[in-house]
Design a protein around this motif. Sequence first.
Motif, PDB file in Angstrom:
ATOM      1  N   ALA A  16      16.719  12.265 -30.804  1.00  0.00           N
ATOM      2  CA  ALA A  16      16.482  10.902 -31.295  1.00  0.00           C
ATOM      3  C   ALA A  16      15.046  10.474 -31.033  1.00  0.00           C
ATOM      4  O   ALA A  16      14.393   9.866 -31.900  1.00  0.00           O
ATOM      5  N   ILE A  17      14.529  10.784 -29.853  1.00  0.00           N
ATOM      6  CA  ILE A  17      13.142  10.456 -29.533  1.00  0.00           C
ATOM      7  C   ILE A  17      12.189  11.147 -30.504  1.00  0.00           C
ATOM      8  O   ILE A  17      11.216  10.544 -31.003  1.00  0.00           O
ATOM      9  N   ALA A  18      12.453  12.406 -30.811  1.00  0.00           N
ATOM     10  CA  ALA A  18      11.605  13.143 -31.753  1.00  0.00           C
ATOM     11  C   ALA A  18      11.623  12.494 -33.131  1.00  0.00           C
ATOM     12  O   ALA A  18      10.584  12.387 -33.808  1.00  0.00           O
ATOM     13  N   THR A  19      12.788  12.035 -33.565  1.00  0.00           N
ATOM     14  CA  THR A  19      12.903  11.362 -34.866  1.00  0.00           C
ATOM     15  C   THR A  19      12.121  10.053 -34.870  1.00  0.00           C
ATOM     16  O   THR A  19      11.408   9.729 -35.838  1.00  0.00           O
ATOM     17  N   ILE A  20      12.232   9.290 -33.794  1.00  0.00           N
ATOM     18  CA  ILE A  20      11.492   8.031 -33.704  1.00  0.00           C
ATOM     19  C   ILE A  20       9.990   8.290 -33.772  1.00  0.00           C
ATOM     20  O   ILE A  20       9.249   7.583 -34.472  1.00  0.00           O
ATOM     21  N   LYS A  21       9.527   9.333 -33.070  1.00  0.00           N
ATOM     22  CA  LYS A  21       8.094   9.642 -33.049  1.00  0.00           C
ATOM     23  C   LYS A  21       7.568  10.058 -34.417  1.00  0.00           C
ATOM     24  O   LYS A  21       6.369   9.951 -34.690  1.00  0.00           O
ATOM     25  N   GLN A  22       8.449  10.524 -35.287  1.00  0.00           N
ATOM     26  CA  GLN A  22       8.029  10.847 -36.650  1.00  0.00           C
ATOM     27  C   GLN A  22       7.716   9.594 -37.457  1.00  0.00           C
ATOM     28  O   GLN A  22       6.994   9.647 -38.455  1.00  0.00           O
ATOM     29  N   LYS A  23       8.251   8.457 -37.020  1.00  0.00           N
ATOM     30  CA  LYS A  23       8.097   7.206 -37.775  1.00  0.00           C
ATOM     31  C   LYS A  23       7.179   6.206 -37.099  1.00  0.00           C
ATOM     32  O   LYS A  23       6.602   5.337 -37.754  1.00  0.00           O
ATOM     33  N   THR A  24       7.039   6.293 -35.781  1.00  0.00           N
ATOM     34  CA  THR A  24       6.134   5.415 -35.045  1.00  0.00           C
ATOM     35  C   THR A  24       5.852   6.034 -33.683  1.00  0.00           C
ATOM     36  O   THR A  24       6.669   6.801 -33.167  1.00  0.00           O
ATOM     37  N   MET A  25       4.714   5.664 -33.114  1.00  0.00           N
ATOM     38  CA  MET A  25       4.400   6.094 -31.753  1.00  0.00           C
ATOM     39  C   MET A  25       4.440   4.922 -30.793  1.00  0.00           C
ATOM     40  O   MET A  25       4.027   5.044 -29.633  1.00  0.00           O
ATOM     41  N   THR A  26       4.951   3.776 -31.278  1.00  0.00           N
ATOM     42  CA  THR A  26       4.964   2.575 -30.449  1.00  0.00           C
ATOM     43  C   THR A  26       6.291   1.840 -30.556  1.00  0.00           C
ATOM     44  O   THR A  26       6.750   1.530 -31.656  1.00  0.00           O
ATOM     45  N   LEU A  27       6.898   1.583 -29.401  1.00  0.00           N
ATOM     46  CA  LEU A  27       8.045   0.693 -29.307  1.00  0.00           C
ATOM     47  C   LEU A  27       7.655  -0.486 -28.420  1.00  0.00           C
ATOM     48  O   LEU A  27       7.048  -0.292 -27.365  1.00  0.00           O
ATOM     49  N   ASN A  28       8.006  -1.672 -28.855  1.00  0.00           N
ATOM     50  CA  ASN A  28       7.678  -2.868 -28.083  1.00  0.00           C
ATOM     51  C   ASN A  28       8.854  -3.369 -27.257  1.00  0.00           C
ATOM     52  O   ASN A  28       8.658  -3.944 -26.190  1.00  0.00           O
ATOM     53  N   GLU A  29      10.066  -3.157 -27.764  1.00  0.00           N
ATOM     54  CA  GLU A  29      11.263  -3.564 -27.018  1.00  0.00           C
ATOM     55  C   GLU A  29      12.328  -2.487 -27.159  1.00  0.00           C
ATOM     56  O   GLU A  29      12.591  -2.013 -28.268  1.00  0.00           O
ATOM     57  N   VAL A  30      12.920  -2.130 -26.028  1.00  0.00           N
ATOM     58  CA  VAL A  30      14.060  -1.214 -26.010  1.00  0.00           C
ATOM     59  C   VAL A  30      15.197  -1.908 -25.278  1.00  0.00           C
ATOM     60  O   VAL A  30      15.005  -2.432 -24.172  1.00  0.00           O
ATOM     61  N   ILE A  31      16.365  -1.924 -25.900  1.00  0.00           N
ATOM     62  CA  ILE A  31      17.553  -2.524 -25.303  1.00  0.00           C
ATOM     63  C   ILE A  31      18.584  -1.426 -25.081  1.00  0.00           C
ATOM     64  O   ILE A  31      18.962  -0.720 -26.013  1.00  0.00           O
ATOM     65  N   TYR A  32      19.039  -1.271 -23.841  1.00  0.00           N
ATOM     66  CA  TYR A  32      20.126  -0.339 -23.540  1.00  0.00           C
ATOM     67  C   TYR A  32      21.398  -1.154 -23.421  1.00  0.00           C
ATOM     68  O   TYR A  32      21.599  -1.894 -22.456  1.00  0.00           O
ATOM     69  N   ALA A  33      22.270  -1.046 -24.421  1.00  0.00           N
ATOM     70  CA  ALA A  33      23.477  -1.874 -24.493  1.00  0.00           C
ATOM     71  C   ALA A  33      24.747  -1.047 -24.474  1.00  0.00           C
ATOM     72  O   ALA A  33      25.778  -1.474 -24.986  1.00  0.00           O
ATOM     73  N   VAL A  34      24.669   0.143 -23.891  1.00  0.00           N
ATOM     74  CA  VAL A  34      25.842   1.008 -23.788  1.00  0.00           C
ATOM     75  C   VAL A  34      26.600   0.676 -22.503  1.00  0.00           C
ATOM     76  O   VAL A  34      25.990   0.475 -21.449  1.00  0.00           O
ATOM     77  N   GLY A  35      27.910   0.605 -22.592  1.00  0.00           N
ATOM     78  CA  GLY A  35      28.693   0.365 -21.391  1.00  0.00           C
ATOM     79  C   GLY A  35      30.168   0.614 -21.643  1.00  0.00           C
ATOM     80  O   GLY A  35      30.650   0.470 -22.767  1.00  0.00           O
TER      81      GLY A  35
END
Length: 245
Positions: free
Chosen positions: A67-86
Motif C-alpha cells: 500500500a505504501i508503494a502504491t501511495i508513493k506512485q501517486k504522491t510523496m507527501t501525506l499531511n494527515e494520516v488517521i489510524y481508525a482500525v479497531g
Amino acid sequence: MNALVIGAGRGIGLEFVRQYLEDPAYGKVFATFRQSSKSLTHLAATYPEKLVCLQVDITIEADIQEAIATIKQKTMTLNEVIYAVGVLHDGQMQPEKSLRHIQSENLVSYFQVNAIGAVLWAKYLLPLLRGSNPAIFAVISAKVGSIGDNGLGGWYGYRASKAALNMLLKNVSIEWRRVAPNIIVALLHPGTTDTELSKPFQKNVPEGKLFPPEKTVTLLRTVIDNLTPQDNGEFFSWNGDRLPW
C-alpha cells in the motif's frame, strides 16, 4: 493536502474519508479497507479522481508495504494520516468480564489489530510525512486504555491492547521528533460512537453521549486542527481534554 485513512470501510474511518472528500483543501484521499462496504464503493464512484482505495490486512506487513508503494506512485507527501482500525468483538470474540473468560488467541487478536497494526504502519510512513510542512499521525485509541483512569476493570484484551497502542505511539512520537520535528503524533479518544463496535453496549451510554459518526469526526478534526508541536505524543479526548496514561 493529502490524507490517508487506515480502516475506512465503515464507522469512524469511513466518515473521515467522507469529510476529507467534501473538503476542497484535500487533493488526494487514500483509504484502506480489509472488507469494502457499499458506502466506500459509492464514494469511490463519486470521487474517482480524488479517492484511492487500497485493500489492506493490517496484520500482514507485506500488505502495508504494498500500500505504501502504491501511495508513493501517486504522491510523496501525506499531511494527515488517521489510524481508525479497531476490534472489540466479532462473531467469536467478546470483551472479557473476568479472568475466567481470557483466551490467549483472543488476546493476540486484540493486540494485532488494536496496537501492532498502527506501529507497523508507522514503520513505513516516515518518508511520506517527513518534510517542512506540518503533518499529523492521529491514532484512534480509547479512554478505557488509560491505566490511570481504569476504575472498573474487565475488558482485559481491549484495555490492554489500547494501552499498548498508546505506549507504542508514544515511542514513535519520541523517535520521529528527533528526525522529523514537523510530525505530530496524537492518540485520540472518540467517545462512544454509534458504530458496530459499540452497538452491544449502547444501552449503558448516558443520554447525549452516544455520538453519530458525523459528530465524532467533526469533533476529532477540531482537536487535530488545534494540535501544536508541543502536543506531540499526547493523549486527547474528543473535546480536547488531555487524558491520563
